[in-house]
Design a protein around this motif. Structure first.
Motif, PDB file in Angstrom:
ATOM      1  N   ILE A  75       0.873  -1.187   0.000  1.00 15.42           N
ATOM      2  CA  ILE A  75       0.000   0.000   0.000  1.00 15.42           C
ATOM      3  C   ILE A  75       0.901   1.226   0.000  1.00 15.42           C
ATOM      4  O   ILE A  75       1.831   1.301   0.810  1.00 15.42           O
ATOM      5  N   THR A  76       0.614   2.177  -0.872  1.00  7.70           N
ATOM      6  CA  THR A  76       1.453   3.378  -0.896  1.00  7.70           C
ATOM      7  C   THR A  76       0.675   4.645  -0.524  1.00  7.70           C
ATOM      8  O   THR A  76       1.227   5.579   0.061  1.00  7.70           O
ATOM      9  N   ASP A  77      -0.637   4.635  -0.809  1.00 15.24           N
ATOM     10  CA  ASP A  77      -1.435   5.852  -0.627  1.00 15.24           C
ATOM     11  C   ASP A  77      -2.024   5.877   0.788  1.00 15.24           C
ATOM     12  O   ASP A  77      -2.770   4.966   1.178  1.00 15.24           O
ATOM     13  N   ILE A  78      -1.728   6.920   1.549  1.00 17.52           N
ATOM     14  CA  ILE A  78      -2.224   6.983   2.930  1.00 17.52           C
ATOM     15  C   ILE A  78      -3.736   7.228   3.001  1.00 17.52           C
ATOM     16  O   ILE A  78      -4.311   7.190   4.084  1.00 17.52           O
ATOM     17  N   HIS A  79      -4.366   7.498   1.863  1.00 13.63           N
ATOM     18  CA  HIS A  79      -5.825   7.667   1.866  1.00 13.63           C
ATOM     19  C   HIS A  79      -6.541   6.383   1.441  1.00 13.63           C
ATOM     20  O   HIS A  79      -7.768   6.319   1.443  1.00 13.63           O
ATOM     21  N   ASP A  80      -5.795   5.383   1.050  1.00  9.03           N
ATOM     22  CA  ASP A  80      -6.372   4.091   0.659  1.00  9.03           C
ATOM     23  C   ASP A  80      -7.143   3.514   1.847  1.00  9.03           C
ATOM     24  O   ASP A  80      -6.614   3.491   2.967  1.00  9.03           O
ATOM     25  N   PRO A  81      -8.382   3.044   1.643  1.00  8.34           N
ATOM     26  CA  PRO A  81      -9.125   2.465   2.780  1.00  8.34           C
ATOM     27  C   PRO A  81      -8.344   1.360   3.483  1.00  8.34           C
ATOM     28  O   PRO A  81      -8.454   1.181   4.696  1.00  8.34           O
ATOM     29  N   LEU A  82      -7.523   0.637   2.724  1.00 11.79           N
ATOM     30  CA  LEU A  82      -6.745  -0.439   3.349  1.00 11.79           C
ATOM     31  C   LEU A  82      -5.628   0.100   4.231  1.00 11.79           C
ATOM     32  O   LEU A  82      -5.123  -0.590   5.104  1.00 11.79           O
ATOM     33  N   PHE A  83      -5.253   1.339   4.025  1.00  4.35           N
ATOM     34  CA  PHE A  83      -4.273   1.980   4.899  1.00  4.35           C
ATOM     35  C   PHE A  83      -4.971   2.571   6.128  1.00  4.35           C
ATOM     36  O   PHE A  83      -4.440   2.577   7.235  1.00  4.35           O
ATOM     37  N   VAL A  84      -6.198   3.034   5.905  1.00  3.69           N
ATOM     38  CA  VAL A  84      -6.871   3.836   6.930  1.00  3.69           C
ATOM     39  C   VAL A  84      -7.694   2.974   7.889  1.00  3.69           C
ATOM     40  O   VAL A  84      -7.734   3.226   9.090  1.00  3.69           O
ATOM     41  N   GLU A  85      -8.368   1.943   7.373  1.00  6.84           N
ATOM     42  CA  GLU A  85      -9.372   1.230   8.176  1.00  6.84           C
ATOM     43  C   GLU A  85      -8.793  -0.009   8.845  1.00  6.84           C
ATOM     44  O   GLU A  85      -7.941  -0.694   8.268  1.00  6.84           O
ATOM     45  N   GLU A  86      -9.307  -0.303  10.042  1.00  5.79           N
ATOM     46  CA  GLU A  86      -8.915  -1.534  10.743  1.00  5.79           C
ATOM     47  C   GLU A  86      -9.614  -2.716  10.056  1.00  5.79           C
ATOM     48  O   GLU A  86     -10.840  -2.747   9.975  1.00  5.79           O
ATOM     49  N   THR A  87      -8.832  -3.659   9.522  1.00  5.94           N
ATOM     50  CA  THR A  87      -9.473  -4.843   8.921  1.00  5.94           C
ATOM     51  C   THR A  87      -9.767  -5.879   9.994  1.00  5.94           C
ATOM     52  O   THR A  87     -10.640  -6.704   9.847  1.00  5.94           O
ATOM     53  N   PHE A  88      -8.995  -5.861  11.075  1.00  5.77           N
ATOM     54  CA  PHE A  88      -9.118  -6.819  12.181  1.00  5.77           C
ATOM     55  C   PHE A  88      -8.991  -8.258  11.677  1.00  5.77           C
ATOM     56  O   PHE A  88      -9.588  -9.183  12.209  1.00  5.77           O
ATOM     57  N   GLY A  89      -8.186  -8.397  10.619  1.00  3.81           N
ATOM     58  CA  GLY A  89      -7.970  -9.727  10.058  1.00  3.81           C
ATOM     59  C   GLY A  89      -6.505  -9.905   9.726  1.00  3.81           C
ATOM     60  O   GLY A  89      -5.670  -9.041  10.030  1.00  3.81           O
ATOM     61  N   PRO A  90      -6.165 -11.012   9.044  1.00  6.99           N
ATOM     62  CA  PRO A  90      -4.753 -11.294   8.743  1.00  6.99           C
ATOM     63  C   PRO A  90      -4.285 -10.580   7.484  1.00  6.99           C
ATOM     64  O   PRO A  90      -3.706 -11.193   6.581  1.00  6.99           O
ATOM     65  N   VAL A  91      -4.594  -9.305   7.398  1.00 11.30           N
ATOM     66  CA  VAL A  91      -4.356  -8.525   6.181  1.00 11.30           C
ATOM     67  C   VAL A  91      -3.439  -7.367   6.570  1.00 11.30           C
ATOM     68  O   VAL A  91      -3.864  -6.428   7.248  1.00 11.30           O
ATOM     69  N   VAL A  92      -2.184  -7.465   6.158  1.00  8.14           N
ATOM     70  CA  VAL A  92      -1.172  -6.551   6.702  1.00  8.14           C
ATOM     71  C   VAL A  92      -0.466  -5.812   5.562  1.00  8.14           C
ATOM     72  O   VAL A  92      -0.082  -6.419   4.557  1.00  8.14           O
ATOM     73  N   ASN A  93      -0.302  -4.516   5.742  1.00  8.39           N
ATOM     74  CA  ASN A  93       0.350  -3.694   4.720  1.00  8.39           C
ATOM     75  C   ASN A  93       1.853  -3.626   4.958  1.00  8.39           C
ATOM     76  O   ASN A  93       2.289  -3.531   6.105  1.00  8.39           O
ATOM     77  N   VAL A  94       2.621  -3.644   3.866  1.00  8.00           N
ATOM     78  CA  VAL A  94       4.068  -3.403   3.995  1.00  8.00           C
ATOM     79  C   VAL A  94       4.351  -2.079   3.294  1.00  8.00           C
ATOM     80  O   VAL A  94       4.044  -1.918   2.107  1.00  8.00           O
ATOM     81  N   ILE A  95       4.921  -1.144   4.055  1.00  6.20           N
ATOM     82  CA  ILE A  95       5.091   0.224   3.547  1.00  6.20           C
ATOM     83  C   ILE A  95       6.569   0.610   3.682  1.00  6.20           C
ATOM     84  O   ILE A  95       7.092   0.652   4.808  1.00  6.20           O
ATOM     85  N   PRO A  96       7.252   0.885   2.569  1.00  7.50           N
ATOM     86  CA  PRO A  96       8.659   1.280   2.680  1.00  7.50           C
ATOM     87  C   PRO A  96       8.796   2.740   3.135  1.00  7.50           C
ATOM     88  O   PRO A  96       7.899   3.549   2.881  1.00  7.50           O
ATOM     89  N   PHE A  97       9.891   3.057   3.821  1.00  5.87           N
ATOM     90  CA  PHE A  97      10.143   4.471   4.135  1.00  5.87           C
ATOM     91  C   PHE A  97      11.629   4.764   4.010  1.00  5.87           C
ATOM     92  O   PHE A  97      12.470   3.873   4.185  1.00  5.87           O
ATOM     93  N   GLU A  98      11.911   6.023   3.727  1.00  9.48           N
ATOM     94  CA  GLU A  98      13.301   6.448   3.547  1.00  9.48           C
ATOM     95  C   GLU A  98      13.762   7.212   4.790  1.00  9.48           C
ATOM     96  O   GLU A  98      14.773   6.896   5.373  1.00  9.48           O
ATOM     97  N   THR A  99      12.956   8.220   5.196  1.00  8.88           N
ATOM     98  CA  THR A  99      13.378   9.042   6.338  1.00  8.88           C
ATOM     99  C   THR A  99      12.434   8.819   7.524  1.00  8.88           C
ATOM    100  O   THR A  99      11.278   8.424   7.348  1.00  8.88           O
TER     101      THR A  99
END
Ligand code: NDP
Length: 495
Positions: free
Chosen positions: A388-412
């Motif tokens: 997931i890259t977009d912080i407005h994506d529902p998958l970034f914003v909402e609690e799924t409460f399931g085995p669904v996990v985002n991997v988000i890279p960061f630089e700083t």
């Protein structure tokens, strides 16, 4: 591979026509409507429970109120502690029964039910039992001027607040129910529990064991049914505190209702979208087993578990490759089979919710690993990683409460903190690193009620637990719960 044998006592318990538990006994339900409980691994109906109505809620509250006035509040602290300890002993003696009930109704792996849910229920009850003799006030010396030689002294005393309504979710119903029972009973309060309609049985059994432990009738009551049972409880003028654990939308509605009901006190332990922050110095091979265990335990249906992995860019590819490989090795199967590593989701509405998130991710081509909904009986999905890259994506914003996990890279660090703190939730977070100064600088900047370092999803009764922002109001455990369950009375004396 074989399933554990269901105890004959549990087979019999399941066939009972369950009612409510009021004034130390089973009370048959007034309404003929029943709720079917399904085993989430098979979708078979395994029991039915009663739908409580307003009259039954009032009976339970009256019973708790009478027990508060006439029995429990006057019981010595030592005796309260003794009885909670006895209840903990009985939990251990009936551990396999309680574990099987939990697994049959929630789909929790049997070993998780045994070694976490039931074992920790006893641990927490004993912790709260110890507090009974240690709750105290303070003395003060007022500085009021003395005209004729009179003196003043003052002290505070903590008095139990009265009847507590404990509203419990479905993911760890026995243990979370025990947190509320322990906090209420050790301070001298009595309680009416409203378990989730999906996972009612273990708390009905615990209430029976409480009578065996010598806890007087009426101190613990259980009214089963749907959300309206909780609403009747909050509206009751004899309920002085609501202790709620559950989702953010329900928590907000409950908080508002409690304020309208003559400012009934309320503590809210709500959801999260928790971050695990993996810094550049992390050894991925070393941290991965512990991180994945904390993330996918009980199929991710744990409020404190991470749903977002923020991984430093330098470790991102390695992390994704190794984490994807590891979750594909999870043995998915019956939660009653001791060799299963991953079971079903707990109930059908939740299965539908998680399925919708997985379908959305599939449509947007965001699945890194897993993501399948398994065919056949039971509410099974694969453990999943998403990019997931977009912080407005529902998958970034909402609690799924399931085995669904985002991997988000960061630089700083700044970019990472902006994303972590963008969340409306603030329940837990973890930082994975041995870079002491970087970790210590980060801890105050992460907006979460609990921050773990090189660990995640560990709760201990000696450490306060609760959320910031939309993840809740109030703290459980440690001495933090005492404020919520007692009134602080000030006494001043002139002599
Ligand atoms: P819900 O909010 O749906 O339900 C929680 C409890 O509230 C259930 O007993 C439910 O009954 C009852 N309820 C529903 N509507 C009302 C109402 N209007 N008034 C009073 N009571 C009501 O949560 P879930 O059971 O789905 O649990 C999952 C959620 O709990 C997740 O968001 C998770 O993060 C959170 N959670 C938080 C924890 C924490 O300590 N912070 C720990 C564990 C879970 P019924 O089931 O019959 O609808």
């Amino acid at each position: 591979m074989s399933e554990v044998q269901i105890l004959s006592s549990i087979q019999q318990f399941l066939t009972r026509k369950h009612g409510h538990f009021i004034q130390g006994q089973h009370v048959e339900a007034e309404l003929s409507e029943r709720i079917e409980l399904k085993n989430p691994a098979t979708e078979q109906v395994i029991a039915t429970i009663a739908c409580g109505n307003e009259n039954e809620v009032n009976q339970a509250v009256d019973s708790a109120h009478d027990a508060f006035i006439n029995a429990w509040a006057n019981t010595s602290p030592y005796e309260r502690g003794l009885k909670l300890n006895k209840l903990a002993d009985l939990v251990e003696q009936h551990a396999e029964e309680l574990a099987q009930l939990e697994t049959l109704t929630t789909g929790k792996l049997i070993n998780l039910s045994r070694h976490l849910e039931v074992a920790q229920t006893a641990v927490f009850l004993r912790y709260f039992a110890g507090w009974a003799t240690k709750i105290h006030g303070q003395t003060m010396q007022p500085s009021i001027p003395s005209a004729q030689g009179e003196k003043y002294t003052a002290y505070t005393v903590r008095q139990p607040i009265g009847v507590v309504a404990g509203i419990v979710p479905w993911n760890f119903s026995l243990m979370i129910g025990a947190w509320k029972i322990g906090s209420a009973l050790t301070t001298g309060c009595t309680i009416v529990l409203k378990p989730s309609e999906f996972t009612t049985l273990s708390l009905l059994r615990l209430a029976e064991l409480a009578i065996e432990a010598g806890i007087p009738a009426g101190v613990i009551n259980v009214v089963t049914g749907k959300g309206n049972v909780g609403q009747y409880l909050i509206d009751s003028p004899k309920v002085k505190k609501v202790s709620f654990t559950g989702s953010v939308p329900t928590g907000i509605a409950i908080g508002q209702q409690a304020m309208r009901s003559d400012l009934t006190r309320v503590s809210l332990e709500l959801g999260g979208k928790n971050a695990a922050i993996i810094l550049a110095d992390s050894n991925i091979d070393e941290i991965l087993p512990r991180l994945l265990q904390a993330t996918y335990v009980h199929q991710g249906q744990v409020c404190a578990a991470p749903e977002q992995f923020f991984v430093h860019q330098s470790k991102y590819d390695e992390f994704v490759a190794k984490a994807s490989g590891a979750i594909q090795q999870f043995v998915i199967g019956s939660p009653l089979d001791e060799s299963s590593m991953f079971g079903p989701l707990s109930n059908q509405p939740h299965f539908e919710k998680v399925k919708a998130y997985l379908e959305l991710a599939k449509k947007n081509d965001q699945i890194i690993a897993g993501g399948r909904i398994l065919e056949g009986q039971g509410y099974f999905v694969e453990p999943t990683l998403l990019k997931i890259t977009d912080i407005h994506d529902p998958l970034f914003v909402e609690e799924t409460f399931g085995p669904v996990v985002n991997v988000i890279p960061f630089e700083t660090e700044e970019e990472m903190l902006n994303k972590v703190n963008h969340s409306r939730f603030g329940l837990t977070a973890s930082i994975w690193s041995n870079n002491l100064s970087q970790v210590l600088n980060l801890i105050p900047k992460v907006e979460a009620g609990s921050v773990w370092v090189n660990m995640h999803t560990f709760l201990d009764p000696s450490v306060p637990f609760g959320g910031v922002k939309a993840s809740g109001v109030g703290r459980e455990f440690s001495d933090a719960f005492i404020d919520d369950y007692t009134e602080l009375k000030s006494v001043m004396i002139c002599y």
